[in-house]
Design a protein around this motif. Structure first.
Motif, PDB file in Angstrom:
ATOM      1  N   ILE A   1      -4.899  -4.659 -11.088  1.00 21.72           N
ATOM      2  CA  ILE A   1      -5.132  -3.767  -9.941  1.00 21.72           C
ATOM      3  C   ILE A   1      -6.320  -4.280  -9.142  1.00 21.72           C
ATOM      4  CG2 ILE A   1      -5.767  -1.395  -9.280  1.00 21.72           C
ATOM      5  CD1 ILE A   1      -4.422  -0.582 -12.011  1.00 21.72           C
TER       6      ILE A   1
ATOM      7  N   GLU B   1      -9.541  -4.048  -7.135  1.00 25.40           N
ATOM      8  CA  GLU B   1     -10.590  -3.023  -7.073  1.00 25.40           C
ATOM      9  C   GLU B   1     -11.592  -3.231  -5.939  1.00 25.40           C
ATOM     10  OE1 GLU B   1     -12.321  -2.682 -11.029  1.00 25.40           O
ATOM     11  OE2 GLU B   1     -10.838  -1.140 -11.523  1.00 25.40           O
TER      12      GLU B   1
ATOM     13  N   THR C   1      -6.860  -2.523  -1.623  1.00 22.94           N
ATOM     14  CA  THR C   1      -7.528  -2.128  -2.860  1.00 22.94           C
ATOM     15  C   THR C   1      -6.768  -0.945  -3.444  1.00 22.94           C
ATOM     16  OG1 THR C   1      -9.090  -0.918  -1.495  1.00 22.94           O
ATOM     17  CG2 THR C   1      -9.874  -2.968  -2.402  1.00 22.94           C
ATOM     18  N   GLY C   2      -6.670  -0.935  -4.756  1.00 17.37           N
ATOM     19  CA  GLY C   2      -5.868   0.089  -5.440  1.00 17.37           C
ATOM     20  C   GLY C   2      -4.447  -0.394  -5.702  1.00 17.37           C
TER      21      GLY C   2
ATOM     22  N   THR D   1      -1.298  -2.919  -6.957  1.00 18.84           N
ATOM     23  CA  THR D   1      -1.036  -3.736  -8.146  1.00 18.84           C
ATOM     24  C   THR D   1      -0.480  -5.094  -7.718  1.00 18.84           C
ATOM     25  OG1 THR D   1      -0.592  -1.767  -9.438  1.00 18.84           O
ATOM     26  CG2 THR D   1       0.239  -3.843 -10.333  1.00 18.84           C
TER      27      THR D   1
END
Ligand code: ADP
Ligand code: MG
Length: 346
Positions: free
Chosen positions: A290, A292, A324-325, A327
């Protein structure tokens, strides 16, 4: 140019703390060799010993098979370029460059020819009659280089010669020094704490730590395949992975991977951020993570991913837009996951 052999050189100043602890080094004829290491590791001391300004406690040094430690500085044909230039402000440029030649008894037409030849080499022939204080820092450093080259040294010693210059000038001088060394086929020992300087200029680099040279190799090999954790970290950024290492493998939170390198008793597994790729397909060996954090720096972007609890820095050049966030899938070529010796260096 000379072939330089350094064997078992050790030195402690009056405090008794060892500064050099038995340095061995061969510098090949015509090679631009870099000594790279943090401040205080003993780089300048080794240069001063070669120049004859400091006496070692033990060891031997030869140029082309001839012992030089018994010779006075002026007989060694080792010329030094210092960080602070060390020019004589009361002499003009010509006289600064001529100084060593005059001392050696060169005069008249020959003196003039030799001085002008090296001034042309550093592209300052028109400055011969100028006073030193009227020159810029970069020009003064070129004069210092010309002065060292004038005596046709067997070994050119450079001690952090570009540290006092601003970034743009430093880049220009890097290629300038490389050009001159290769044009004149000089044997040179260049000392710096700046890894970019070493990686971009050196034929070979010796990485120094606490009075010993710990690893020697060509820049690409040393950067891509360091053997020690110290060297890996000193030359660039590296992810060190958490996990159990055994039988040349590491088992991490995001999978098991083979390591490239020896089975060290105290071993760490490292991978450089630019060796981790963000991929579209589900390649064998790829894993989910993921996104970040991001740090954009123009030509590249540093992403921080979380792969099942393990934080991984990934460097992408010509970075794509990413959320961001989100996958993503990450992948690296197995050869770039390195086993490095992470035992404490003495
Ligand atoms: P570097 O060039 O890698 O920064 P130096 O060779 O200058 O390292 O210094 C190595 C160590 O020796 C440092 O701890 C420094 O303080 C000490 N040192 C250097 N020169 C002297 C000196 N003339 N007398 C006493 N200690 C010195
Ligand atoms: Mg120094």
């Amino acid at each position: 140019m000379a072939e330089v052999k350094i064997r078992g050189i050790s030195k402690a100043y009056s405090s008794g703390v060892p500064v050099l602890k038995g340095v061995d080094l061969d510098i090949h004829a015509g090679e631009l060799f870099f000594l790279l290491g943090p401040s205080g590791c003993g780089k300048s001391t080794l240069l001063r010993i070669l120049a004859g300004l400091v006496k070692p406690d033990t060891g031997s040094i030869s140029f082309d098979g001839v012992d030089i430690l018994s010779l006075p500085p002026e007989k060694r044909r080792a010329a030094m370029v210092f960080q602070n230039y060390a020019l004589w402000p009361n002499m003009d440029v010509f006289e600064n460059v001529a100084f060593g030649l005059r001392t050696a008894g060169v005069k008249g037409r020959e003196l003039e020819d030799k001085v002008m030849e090296v001034l042309e080499l550093v592209q300052l022939a028109d400055f011969a009659k100028r006073s030193v204080p009227s020159l810029s820092g970069g020009q003064q450093q070129r004069i210092a280089l010309a002065r060292a080259l004038a005596v046709d040294p067997a070994l050119l010693l450079l001690d952090e010669p570009l540290s006092n210059l601003d970034a743009r000038l430093r880049d220009a001088m890097r290629s300038e020094i490389r050009r001159i060394c290769s044009l004149r086929n000089l044997t040179a020992l260049y000392v710096t704490h700046d890894r970019q300087e070493a990686l971009s200029m050196a034929d070979r680099i010796g990485v120094m730590h606490h009075g010993l040279i710990r690893e020697i190799d060509a820049p690409e090999n040393l950067y891509n395949f360091p053997e020690t954790r110290f060297c890996a970290e000193f030359l660039g950024d590296m992810n060190f992975l958490n996990g159990k290492i055994s039988d040349g493998k590491i088992s991490t939170a995001f999978g098991e991977f083979k390591l490239n390198g020896k089975n060290y008793p105290v071993c760490a597994a490292g991978i450089r951020p630019e060796r981790i790729k963000i991929v579209e397909q589900d390649l064998p060996g790829s894993f989910e993570a993921i996104l970040e954090e991001r740090t954009f720096s123009g030509e590249s972007c540093d992403w921080i991913f979380n792969a099942n609890g393990e934080r991984l820095a990934v460097r992408e050049s010509a970075p794509a837009k990413r959320n961001t966030g989100g996958t993503y899938r990450l992948y690296f070529e197995p050869e770039f996951l390195l086993a490095v010796n992470s035992a404490e260096l003495d």
